[in-house]
Design a protein around this motif. Sequence first.
Motif, PDB file in Angstrom:
ATOM      1  N   PHE A 185      -3.923   1.939  -0.185  1.00 37.48           N
ATOM      2  CA  PHE A 185      -2.628   1.796   0.482  1.00 37.48           C
ATOM      3  C   PHE A 185      -1.818   0.650  -0.120  1.00 37.48           C
ATOM      4  O   PHE A 185      -0.594   0.745  -0.233  1.00 37.48           O
ATOM      5  N   GLU A 186      -2.498  -0.417  -0.516  1.00 34.90           N
ATOM      6  CA  GLU A 186      -1.807  -1.514  -1.187  1.00 34.90           C
ATOM      7  C   GLU A 186      -1.177  -1.014  -2.488  1.00 34.90           C
ATOM      8  O   GLU A 186      -0.037  -1.364  -2.813  1.00 34.90           O
ATOM      9  N   LYS A 187      -1.896  -0.185  -3.229  1.00 41.39           N
ATOM     10  CA  LYS A 187      -1.348   0.374  -4.472  1.00 41.39           C
ATOM     11  C   LYS A 187      -0.134   1.247  -4.181  1.00 41.39           C
ATOM     12  O   LYS A 187       0.836   1.250  -4.945  1.00 41.39           O
ATOM     13  N   TRP A 188      -0.191   2.009  -3.079  1.00 44.27           N
ATOM     14  CA  TRP A 188       0.960   2.826  -2.715  1.00 44.27           C
ATOM     15  C   TRP A 188       2.182   1.942  -2.491  1.00 44.27           C
ATOM     16  O   TRP A 188       3.274   2.268  -2.933  1.00 44.27           O
ATOM     17  N   ILE A 189       1.982   0.830  -1.790  1.00 46.42           N
ATOM     18  CA  ILE A 189       3.109  -0.078  -1.544  1.00 46.42           C
ATOM     19  C   ILE A 189       3.623  -0.640  -2.864  1.00 46.42           C
ATOM     20  O   ILE A 189       4.826  -0.698  -3.109  1.00 46.42           O
ATOM     21  N   ASP A 190       2.714  -1.047  -3.733  1.00 48.71           N
ATOM     22  CA  ASP A 190       3.115  -1.615  -5.024  1.00 48.71           C
ATOM     23  C   ASP A 190       3.839  -0.602  -5.910  1.00 48.71           C
ATOM     24  O   ASP A 190       4.790  -0.950  -6.611  1.00 48.71           O
ATOM     25  N   ARG A 191       3.380   0.651  -5.894  1.00 44.64           N
ATOM     26  CA  ARG A 191       3.876   1.635  -6.857  1.00 44.64           C
ATOM     27  C   ARG A 191       4.948   2.580  -6.322  1.00 44.64           C
ATOM     28  O   ARG A 191       5.843   2.973  -7.086  1.00 44.64           O
ATOM     29  N   TYR A 192       4.829   3.004  -5.071  1.00 50.39           N
ATOM     30  CA  TYR A 192       5.648   4.125  -4.609  1.00 50.39           C
ATOM     31  C   TYR A 192       6.595   3.820  -3.451  1.00 50.39           C
ATOM     32  O   TYR A 192       7.627   4.470  -3.327  1.00 50.39           O
ATOM     33  N   VAL A 193       6.243   2.903  -2.599  1.00 51.39           N
ATOM     34  CA  VAL A 193       7.067   2.647  -1.408  1.00 51.39           C
ATOM     35  C   VAL A 193       8.385   2.011  -1.831  1.00 51.39           C
ATOM     36  O   VAL A 193       8.392   1.005  -2.533  1.00 51.39           O
ATOM     37  N   ASN A 194       9.491   2.632  -1.391  1.00 50.82           N
ATOM     38  CA  ASN A 194      10.804   2.102  -1.757  1.00 50.82           C
ATOM     39  C   ASN A 194      11.812   2.160  -0.607  1.00 50.82           C
ATOM     40  O   ASN A 194      13.015   2.120  -0.837  1.00 50.82           O
ATOM     41  N   ASN A 195      11.293   2.298   0.623  1.00 46.82           N
ATOM     42  CA  ASN A 195      12.175   2.246   1.789  1.00 46.82           C
ATOM     43  C   ASN A 195      11.370   1.784   3.006  1.00 46.82           C
ATOM     44  O   ASN A 195      10.141   1.808   2.991  1.00 46.82           O
ATOM     45  N   TRP A 196      12.094   1.351   4.036  1.00 48.57           N
ATOM     46  CA  TRP A 196      11.402   0.774   5.192  1.00 48.57           C
ATOM     47  C   TRP A 196      10.576   1.815   5.943  1.00 48.57           C
ATOM     48  O   TRP A 196       9.550   1.490   6.531  1.00 48.57           O
ATOM     49  N   GLY A 197      11.000   3.074   5.944  1.00 49.34           N
ATOM     50  CA  GLY A 197      10.240   4.108   6.647  1.00 49.34           C
ATOM     51  C   GLY A 197       8.857   4.292   6.038  1.00 49.34           C
ATOM     52  O   GLY A 197       7.851   4.351   6.756  1.00 49.34           O
ATOM     53  N   HIS A 198       8.808   4.388   4.720  1.00 53.37           N
ATOM     54  CA  HIS A 198       7.512   4.519   4.047  1.00 53.37           C
ATOM     55  C   HIS A 198       6.692   3.244   4.214  1.00 53.37           C
ATOM     56  O   HIS A 198       5.477   3.302   4.447  1.00 53.37           O
ATOM     57  N   CYS A 199       7.348   2.090   4.103  1.00 53.37           N
ATOM     58  CA  CYS A 199       6.649   0.817   4.269  1.00 53.37           C
ATOM     59  C   CYS A 199       5.978   0.753   5.635  1.00 53.37           C
ATOM     60  O   CYS A 199       4.786   0.460   5.753  1.00 53.37           O
ATOM     61  N   ASP A 200       6.753   1.050   6.671  1.00 56.85           N
ATOM     62  CA  ASP A 200       6.207   0.968   8.025  1.00 56.85           C
ATOM     63  C   ASP A 200       5.151   2.031   8.272  1.00 56.85           C
ATOM     64  O   ASP A 200       4.171   1.788   8.968  1.00 56.85           O
ATOM     65  N   GLY A 201       5.323   3.214   7.695  1.00 59.21           N
ATOM     66  CA  GLY A 201       4.310   4.257   7.850  1.00 59.21           C
ATOM     67  C   GLY A 201       2.974   3.836   7.256  1.00 59.21           C
ATOM     68  O   GLY A 201       1.926   3.950   7.889  1.00 59.21           O
ATOM     69  N   VAL A 202       3.017   3.321   6.034  1.00 61.20           N
ATOM     70  CA  VAL A 202       1.777   2.889   5.376  1.00 61.20           C
ATOM     71  C   VAL A 202       1.190   1.670   6.088  1.00 61.20           C
ATOM     72  O   VAL A 202      -0.012   1.627   6.389  1.00 61.20           O
ATOM     73  N   ALA A 203       2.027   0.686   6.394  1.00 62.32           N
ATOM     74  CA  ALA A 203       1.527  -0.560   6.975  1.00 62.32           C
ATOM     75  C   ALA A 203       1.103  -0.390   8.428  1.00 62.32           C
ATOM     76  O   ALA A 203      -0.006  -0.775   8.817  1.00 62.32           O
ATOM     77  N   HIS A 204       1.984   0.191   9.239  1.00 63.69           N
ATOM     78  CA  HIS A 204       1.757   0.261  10.684  1.00 63.69           C
ATOM     79  C   HIS A 204       0.631   1.221  11.057  1.00 63.69           C
ATOM     80  O   HIS A 204      -0.108   0.965  12.015  1.00 63.69           O
ATOM     81  N   TYR A 205       0.506   2.311  10.321  1.00 60.78           N
ATOM     82  CA  TYR A 205      -0.512   3.301  10.669  1.00 60.78           C
ATOM     83  C   TYR A 205      -1.767   3.215   9.817  1.00 60.78           C
ATOM     84  O   TYR A 205      -2.879   3.338  10.324  1.00 60.78           O
TER      85      TYR A 205
END
Length: 178
Positions: A58-78
């Motif tokens: 999930f950290e790699k997803w944030i580093d590589r693919y996440v580019n908006n707050w919705g995706h950020c919160d989805g990966v982080a919060h859940y």
Amino acid sequence: MQKLAAAVYPKVKSWPLADRNRFCNELWKSGTDEEGNLAIYLYRHFRKQCASCEFHLFEKWIDRYVNNWGHCDGVAHYLISASIENEPELAAFLPPWTASANRWKRRAAAVSLVHAARRGGHTALILEIAERMLPDEDDLVRKGVGWLLKEAYAAKPREIQSVFSEPKELVKPEEIGS
């Protein structure tokens, strides 16, 4: 997306972990919001299994693919929060994220602890992260910190209030330029 993830889940649940992760990575690589959301919703079905391996994915997803707050919160919060819930020692990886050049990683450092904050957990870490990030100039990062503090305050108002109501050491005017 939730319905689609529920339909895909029965097919994916028996796959080996490497195949599941490869599939989700391919969804992210498409660059579309919908496929990123599908990866998040699909992985939410595996939240009880999330541990160190998934945390780092999930950290790699944030580093590589996440580019908006919705995706950020989805990966982080859940997802990241599920990994931390299953292996609390993973929370120790979050403080360095507060200094990242990636705004989504900084926001994720706070949002990943919202679930724990609601239950009154990780209070010292929450306060450390909040203090590091309150001066952040990015409004979306500050909003993530605000969300975290709001949830932490509901569970532990005295602890949260005491830290932020204590007077800080101020620089005296005569010390400026010395």
